[in-house]
Design an enzyme around this catalytic site. Structure first.
Site, PDB file in Angstrom:
ATOM      1  N   HIS A  62      58.127 -27.184 -40.558  1.00 14.16           N
ATOM      2  CA  HIS A  62      57.295 -26.109 -41.075  1.00 14.16           C
ATOM      3  C   HIS A  62      57.722 -25.695 -42.486  1.00 14.16           C
ATOM      4  O   HIS A  62      56.907 -25.495 -43.375  1.00 14.16           O
ATOM      5  CB  HIS A  62      57.377 -24.934 -40.130  1.00 14.16           C
ATOM      6  N   ARG A 112      49.455 -38.463 -37.351  1.00 12.69           N
ATOM      7  CA  ARG A 112      50.265 -38.389 -36.132  1.00 12.69           C
ATOM      8  C   ARG A 112      49.626 -37.373 -35.201  1.00 12.69           C
ATOM      9  O   ARG A 112      49.147 -36.332 -35.656  1.00 12.69           O
ATOM     10  CB  ARG A 112      51.673 -37.930 -36.460  1.00 12.69           C
ATOM     11  N   ARG A 147      46.401 -42.199 -35.129  1.00 11.48           N
ATOM     12  CA  ARG A 147      47.289 -42.950 -34.232  1.00 11.48           C
ATOM     13  C   ARG A 147      47.320 -42.267 -32.876  1.00 11.48           C
ATOM     14  O   ARG A 147      47.584 -41.065 -32.799  1.00 11.48           O
ATOM     15  CB  ARG A 147      48.700 -43.013 -34.811  1.00 11.48           C
ATOM     16  N   GLU A 173      55.611 -52.441 -35.310  1.00 15.64           N
ATOM     17  CA  GLU A 173      56.910 -51.781 -35.424  1.00 15.64           C
ATOM     18  C   GLU A 173      57.925 -52.363 -34.443  1.00 15.64           C
ATOM     19  O   GLU A 173      59.057 -51.937 -34.387  1.00 15.64           O
ATOM     20  CB  GLU A 173      56.766 -50.273 -35.223  1.00 15.64           C
ATOM     21  N   ASN A 220      60.173 -47.809 -40.081  1.00 14.52           N
ATOM     22  CA  ASN A 220      61.326 -47.074 -39.530  1.00 14.52           C
ATOM     23  C   ASN A 220      61.775 -47.707 -38.217  1.00 14.52           C
ATOM     24  O   ASN A 220      62.947 -48.028 -38.039  1.00 14.52           O
ATOM     25  CB  ASN A 220      60.981 -45.608 -39.278  1.00 14.52           C
ATOM     26  N   ASP A 221      60.812 -47.891 -37.301  1.00 17.90           N
ATOM     27  CA  ASP A 221      61.165 -48.494 -36.020  1.00 17.90           C
ATOM     28  C   ASP A 221      61.414 -49.994 -36.163  1.00 17.90           C
ATOM     29  O   ASP A 221      62.323 -50.528 -35.548  1.00 17.90           O
ATOM     30  CB  ASP A 221      60.073 -48.231 -34.986  1.00 17.90           C
ATOM     31  N   ARG A 237      69.348 -45.243 -36.222  1.00 17.45           N
ATOM     32  CA  ARG A 237      69.706 -44.654 -37.507  1.00 17.45           C
ATOM     33  C   ARG A 237      70.219 -43.223 -37.385  1.00 17.45           C
ATOM     34  O   ARG A 237      70.672 -42.634 -38.359  1.00 17.45           O
ATOM     35  CB  ARG A 237      68.569 -44.744 -38.512  1.00 17.45           C
ATOM     36  N   CYS A 256      53.278 -47.777 -43.193  1.00 17.31           N
ATOM     37  CA  CYS A 256      53.317 -46.318 -43.154  1.00 17.31           C
ATOM     38  C   CYS A 256      54.710 -45.761 -42.843  1.00 17.31           C
ATOM     39  O   CYS A 256      54.845 -44.604 -42.481  1.00 17.31           O
ATOM     40  CB  CYS A 256      52.278 -45.771 -42.181  1.00 17.31           C
TER      41      CYS A 256
END
Lengths: 89, 587
Positions: free
Chosen positions: B192, B299, B335, B432, B455-456, B466, B503
Site C-alpha cells: 500500500h 494479478r 491472470r 515460469e 522470478n519463478d 530467493r 512479466c
C-alpha cells in the site's frame, strides 16, 4: 420453545470475514438468543469474534439453537443466508 | 560528533531523491498498567466512551478510504467495526470490571487476548490475518483509554516516514503536504505504501533490512528512490554526493518524462510493447502516467485476499470491466488467480514444499468453481474485445487443454444466454516452470501467447529460493541457463506465429533489457514506474546490436559474468544510467 437445526456450510470458502460479518449482522436484527455449536465449541451468533472462532470451512456442520419470540423468523433468515451461500457465488 | 553515515540498500519503488528529517511510525502495541479502581460505573463509562470513539475513527477511515481509493478495504474495515462493537466482548469486559475492580485497559486487554489466544490455536490461514485486524482494534481502544492519539504525523516541516510497514488505515493520518519520502523495513512494490508514494510523486524504498534498529527519530536521511539506497545521518562527503546527484537527477527525470510517451522502437525499427503489471484499480492510472501500453499482467490474488474468500462473479466482472474500459483500446491480460506458493489462500493444509505443491492453475483445476467463476467473470467483462486470459504455473500441456475445454463450455453458456462477450478471446500461459519452456513448441500449438515469469523460472531452474538468505546469491535471472530457457520459449513461439512477453522483475532490470530485445522478446511488462527508463533503453539501441550482445552473453558460463559484461556495456552506452545502477553513494 427453542429451535435447533443443523446447517451445513455450502459456500466454497467457509465462514470467513465477509460471511461472518453478514451472519452477525443478520443475527443481530433478531431479539432471540442465537447460539452456534460446532463440535464442543459454542459461540454467540451475534458476536463476530465468536463466529470467526468457529473457523467453519465448506462442509462443516453447525448446530444453531435459537430461543426467543422471533426464533422462527431468525432461523429462516439464517438458513436462507447459508442456502444462498452468503451471496458469494 | 561524527555522523553515523549508515548506508542501507532496499528495493526502490518510487523514484526521486530527497533529504529530510525522519519521523518513525512506531509499532502499535500498547503497554498496559494494572491498578484497582474505586468507582465501577465511572470505569465502565470510560471504557464505553473509548470503544465509541475508536468506532468513530474506524468509520471515518472507512468513509475516507471509499472516497480516495474505492471500496477495496471496505470488508476488512467493516469486520473490524463489527468486532469492535462485539456485544459478547463488551459484556465480558464490563462484567469483569465490576467483578475484579481492575482498570478497563487491563481487563479489556485480557478479554481480547483470550480470544486471540484461542484463535491462534486454530490452524487456519484466514484466521491468522484476522488476528492482526483484531490486534489493531485492541490497540486502538487502549490508546483511546489512555487518551493518546492515533499514530499521526503532525508536523510543520518536511519529513520522511520510516516504518516497519504502513497499513491502509495509517495512511489517513498523513498530512501529505509534509511527507516527502517513505521508507519501510518490510513491504514490496505493490504494498500500500509503495502505491501511495508513487501517487504522491515522492521517493520510496522498501525492504530495508535493519532500518528500524539503525534509525533514530529526527535523524537526517537521504533517500535515493532510484537506486534504492538510503543514507542515515549523512556525513560531509555523502551530502556532497547528494547535491551533485540532485542536479543530475533533475535532468535525468526530465528526460524520462519526455521519453515516456514516445514509441518503444529500436533505432533500426523493431517495436517492443512496453506494458504494465498491476494489481489494484488505483494502479491503472499509473499505466498511462508512465506511458505504458496496456496491462501485460493483472494479478488477481489481491482481489481474493481482500475478500478473504471468494469474490462473486459479479464483483469480479465489475473489477475487470472497469480496468478494461480504462485501458481501451489497449489490452488487458488477466491472470487467473495464482494461489499457493508464497500466497497461501485457500490452501487447507501445510505443504512441505509449497512452491512445488498445490498452486496456480493446479488449484484452479482442482476447484472447478474457482476456475469457472473466474473465467466466466473475465469473459463477461470482455465485451470491448481487449481482454486476454493468462494461466499461471502451467507445467503440462494437459492443463491448457483442460482449461480451454472449460473456456469453450462457458462460451457456449454465455452464447445461449445471449450475453455480449468476446468470442475470440485469447488464452495464453505464463512460462515460469522449466518444463513449459522446454515444451514450448507443444504449448504453442494450443495457446495464443506466452508471458515468461522470470522470478519463478529463475527459482525453479536454479533450484534456489530467493527468500532464503543462505542461497539467494545463486538467484540470478541473467544466468545463462535461464537465458537459454527464455530463448527456447521465444523461438518456439515465433515458429508457431505467436508472441512472447515477459512479466518478471527482469523486464525492468536495465541491463537485462538489451539482452531480451536481442533474444526477440515482443513485449515487456513491469511495474509502471519503470516504464520510461526501459523505453529510453529500447529507443537508444539497435536490434542488431542487441542480437550481438545476446550472442556474447550466451558464450558465458555464469550470471555474474553476464552481469559484469552488461555493466561494462552500459558504462559506455548509457553512462548516466550506469551510475545509478551501482547502488552506492560515492562520487
Amino acid at each position: 420453545m427453542m429451535l435447533e437445526k443443523e446447517i451445513t456450510v455450502k459456500n466454497k470458502l467457509g465462514i470467513h470475514a465477509r460471511p461472518a460479518a453478514l451472519l452477525v449482522k443478520n443475527a443481530g436484527q433478531f431479539q432471540s438468543k442465537i447460539e452456534i455449536k460446532r463440535d464442543d465449541i459454542i459461540v454467540d451468533g451475534k458476536s463476530i469474534m465468536g463466529v470467526m472462532m468457529l473457523a467453519a470451512e465448506q462442509g462443516a456442520t453447525l448446530v444453531f439453537s435459537i430461543d426467543g419470540e422471533d426464533e422462527l423468523q431468525a432461523m429462516d433468515a439464517i438458513e436462507k443466508l447459508f442456502e444462498e451461500r452468503f451471496y458469494e457465488e | 560528533m561524527k555522523n553515523k553515515n549508515i548506508i542501507l540498500r532496499g528495493y526502490p519503488v518510487s523514484p526521486g531523491l530527497t533529504k529530510a528529517k525522519v519521523k518513525i511510525l512506531k509499532s502499535q502495541t500498547e503497554i498496559v498498567d494494572i491498578y484497582d479502581i474505586e468507582n465501577v460505573n465511572e470505569e465502565i463509562d470510560r471504557f464505553m466512551k473509548a470503544v465509541e470513539s475508536a468506532k468513530l475513527d474506524l468509520t471515518n477511515v472507512r468513509d475516507k478510504m471509499k472516497e480516495s481509493i474505492g471500496n477495496q478495504y471496505e470488508d476488512i474495515l467493516e469486520a473490524q467495526i463489527l468486532a469492535l462493537e462485539d456485544k459478547s466482548v463488551i459484556k465480558k469486559t464490563v462484567d469483569r470490571i465490576a467483578d475484579t475492580k481492575k482498570n478497563a485497559d487491563y481487563v479489556y486487554k485480557n478479554v481480547v487476548s483470550d480470544i486471540l489466544n484461542s484463535m491462534s490455536k486454530i490452524d487456519d490461514p484466514y484466521l491468522k490475518d484476522r488476528i492482526y485486524d483484531i490486534n489493531d482494534i485492541l490497540n486502538r481502544v487502549l490508546r483511546k483509554l489512555k487518551k493518546r492519539d492515533e499514530r499521526s504525523l503532525d508536523s510543520n516541516e518536511q519529513i520522511v516516514i520510516a516504518a516497519d510497514n504502513i497499513t491502509p488505515s495509517d495512511t489517513i493520518n498523513f498530512d501529505r503536504k509534509f511527507v516527502v519520502g517513505i521508507i519501510t523495513e518490510g513491504g514490496g512494490a505493490t504494498s500500500h505504501s509503495s502505491i501511495m508514494a508513487r501517487a504522491m510523486n515522492i521517493p520510496s524504498v522498501v525492504n530495508l533490512k535493519g532500518l528500524l534498529s539503525s534509525v533514530k527519530e529526527g535523524d537526517t536521511l537521504i533517500i535515493d528512490g532510484h537506486s534504492g539506497v538510503i543514507v542515515i545521518d549523512p556525513d560531509e562527503s555523502s551530502l556532497k554526493v547528494y547535491k551533485k546527484r540532485m542536479e543530475e537527477y533533475k535532468a535525468y527525470a526530465e528526460e524520462l518524462m519526455r521519453v515516456r510517451n514516445e514509441e518503444p522502437v529500436t533505432i533500426d525499427g523493431r517495436n517492443i510493447d512496453v506494458s504494465a503489471n498491476v494489481e489494484l484499480i488505483e494502479e491503472v492510472d499509473e499505466v498511462k502516467k508512465y506511458g505504458g501500453k496496456g496491462v501485460g499482467l493483472l494479478r488477481t490474488e489481491f482481489l481474493f485476499l481482500l475478500e478473504n474468500g471468494f469474490p462473486s462473479v459479479e464483483k469480479q466482472t465489475e473489477f475487470y470491466s472497469k480496468i478494461s474500459e480504462k485501458l481501451f483500446p489497449d489490452s488487458l491480460i488477466v491472470r487467473t488467480v495464482d494461489i499457493g506458493g508464497d500466497k497461501p489462500i485457500f490452501v487447507d493444509r501445510k505443504e512441505e514444499n509449497p512452491f512445488l505443491g498445490y498452486r496456480g492453475i493446479r488449484v484452479s483445476l482442482g476447484n472447478d468453481d474457482i476456475l469457472r467463476y473466474q473465467l466466466r467473470a473475465i469473459m463477461k467483462a470482455s465485451k470491448k474485445g481487449n481482454i486476454k486470459i493468462m494461466l499461471p504455473m502451467v507445467s503440462r500441456v494437459e492443463e491448457v487443454i483442460k482449461t480451454k475445454t472449460v473456456v469453450d463450455e462457458i462460451k457456449r453458456e454465455l452464447y445461449n444466454a445471449e450475453e455480449d462477450f468476446d468470442k475470440d478471446i485469447e488464452v495464453g500461459i505464463m512460462v515460469e516452470v522449466p518444463s513449459a519452456a522446454i515444451m514450448a513448441h507443444e504449448f504453442a500449438k494450443y495457446v495464443d501467447f506466452f508471458s515468461i515469469g522470470t522470478n519463478d523460472l529463475t527459482q525453479y531452474t536454479l533450484a534456489v529460493d530467493r527468500n532464503n538468505e543462505r542461497v539467494n546469491d545463486i538467484y540470478d535471472s541473467l544466468d545463462p541457463s535461464v537465458l537459454s530457457l527464455i530463448k527456447m520459449t521465444i523461438d518456439a513461439a515465433h515458429e508457431n506465429n505467436i508472441w512472447t512477453g515477459l512479466c518478471g522483475e527482469m523486464a525492468a532490470d536495465p541491463i537485462a533489457v538489451p539482452l531480451l530485445v536481442g533474444l526477440g522478446i515482443d513485449e515487456l511488462s513491469m511495474t509502471p514506474v519503470f516504464i520510461p527508463e526501459v523505453k529510453k533503453i529500447i529507443r537508444e539501441i539497435s536490434f542488431e546490436e542487441c542480437k550481438e550482445l545476446a550472442k556474447t552473453a550466451f558464450s558465458m558460463r555464469s550470471g555474474a559474468a553476464v552481469r559484469k559484461y552488461m555493466r561494462d556495456v552500459f558504462a559506455e552506452r548509457f553512462p548516466n544510467m550506469h551510475k545509478y545502477l551501482q547502488g552506492d553513494f560515492n562520487e
